[in-house]
Design a protein around this motif. Structure first.
Motif, short mmCIF file in Angstrom:
data_model
loop_
_atom_site.label_atom_id
_atom_site.label_comp_id
_atom_site.label_asym_id
_atom_site.label_seq_id
_atom_site.Cartn_x
_atom_site.Cartn_y
_atom_site.Cartn_z
N TYR A 1 39.30 48.03 33.04
CA TYR A 1 39.60 47.43 31.74
C TYR A 1 40.84 46.55 31.82
O TYR A 1 40.86 45.44 31.28
N LEU A 2 41.87 47.02 32.52
CA LEU A 2 43.08 46.23 32.69
C LEU A 2 42.80 44.97 33.50
O LEU A 2 43.32 43.90 33.20
N ALA A 3 41.95 45.08 34.51
CA ALA A 3 41.59 43.91 35.31
C ALA A 3 40.87 42.87 34.45
O ALA A 3 41.11 41.67 34.59
N VAL A 4 40.01 43.32 33.54
CA VAL A 4 39.32 42.39 32.65
C VAL A 4 40.31 41.74 31.69
O VAL A 4 40.28 40.52 31.48
N LEU A 5 41.22 42.52 31.11
CA LEU A 5 42.20 41.97 30.17
C LEU A 5 43.13 40.96 30.82
O LEU A 5 43.54 39.99 30.18
N THR A 6 43.46 41.17 32.07
CA THR A 6 44.42 40.29 32.76
C THR A 6 43.73 39.23 33.62
O THR A 6 44.39 38.59 34.42
N LYS A 7 42.42 39.07 33.44
CA LYS A 7 41.65 38.09 34.21
C LYS A 7 41.86 38.29 35.71
O LYS A 7 42.25 37.37 36.43
N GLY A 8 41.63 39.51 36.17
CA GLY A 8 41.77 39.80 37.59
C GLY A 8 43.23 39.95 38.01
O GLY A 8 43.58 39.61 39.13
N PHE A 9 44.06 40.43 37.13
CA PHE A 9 45.49 40.66 37.37
C PHE A 9 46.25 39.35 37.61
O PHE A 9 47.30 39.35 38.23
N ARG A 10 45.73 38.23 37.08
CA ARG A 10 46.42 36.95 37.21
C ARG A 10 47.31 36.66 36.02
O ARG A 10 48.18 35.80 36.09
N ARG A 11 47.09 37.33 34.90
CA ARG A 11 47.93 37.18 33.71
C ARG A 11 48.70 38.46 33.50
O ARG A 11 48.29 39.52 33.98
N PRO A 12 49.81 38.42 32.79
CA PRO A 12 50.56 39.65 32.55
C PRO A 12 49.79 40.61 31.66
O PRO A 12 48.98 40.20 30.82
N ALA A 13 50.03 41.87 31.85
CA ALA A 13 49.38 42.90 31.05
C ALA A 13 49.88 42.82 29.61
O ALA A 13 51.04 42.48 29.37
N PRO A 14 49.03 43.10 28.63
CA PRO A 14 49.48 43.09 27.24
C PRO A 14 50.52 44.18 27.01
O PRO A 14 50.48 45.24 27.62
N GLU A 15 51.47 43.88 26.14
CA GLU A 15 52.53 44.83 25.84
C GLU A 15 52.32 45.41 24.46
O GLU A 15 51.91 44.72 23.53
N MET A 16 52.63 46.69 24.34
CA MET A 16 52.59 47.34 23.02
C MET A 16 53.96 47.23 22.39
O MET A 16 54.97 47.48 23.04
#
Length: 85
Positions: A56-71
């Motif tokens: 799920y994190l890999a999908v959100l970050t487009k393959g870990f190329r974008r930063p992870a979303p912050e809460m």
């Protein structure tokens, strides 16, 4: 916590070492102890759940190329939203 401690020191602040190093170390030790006491089925379910989270994190970050979303937990925004609603 260690990275946060380093950042605090870079900004010239002297944080309490007990709360930044000792307590997280104790927490990690207790967590590891509890993990060694789990049943095999619980470990397998937890591993699958961890795998789902990584995918799920890999999908959100487009393959870990974008930063992870912050809460963020901003109490002012919640109070303003409640008043305007």
């Amino acid at each position: 916590m260690i990275a946060h401690l380093v950042r605090e020191r870079r900004h010239g602040r002297t944080p309490n070492l007990l709360s930044y190093l000792a307590m997280p170390t104790v927490g990690a030790g207790v967590s590891l102890y509890l993990l060694t006491r789990l049943d095999d089925v619980a470990l397998q379910i937890g591993g699958v759940w961890l795998g789902i989270g990584v995918v799920y994190l890999a999908v959100l970050t487009k393959g870990f190329r974008r930063p992870a979303p912050e809460m963020t937990f901003d109490d002012d925004t919640a109070a303003t939203d409640a008043v305007t609603a």
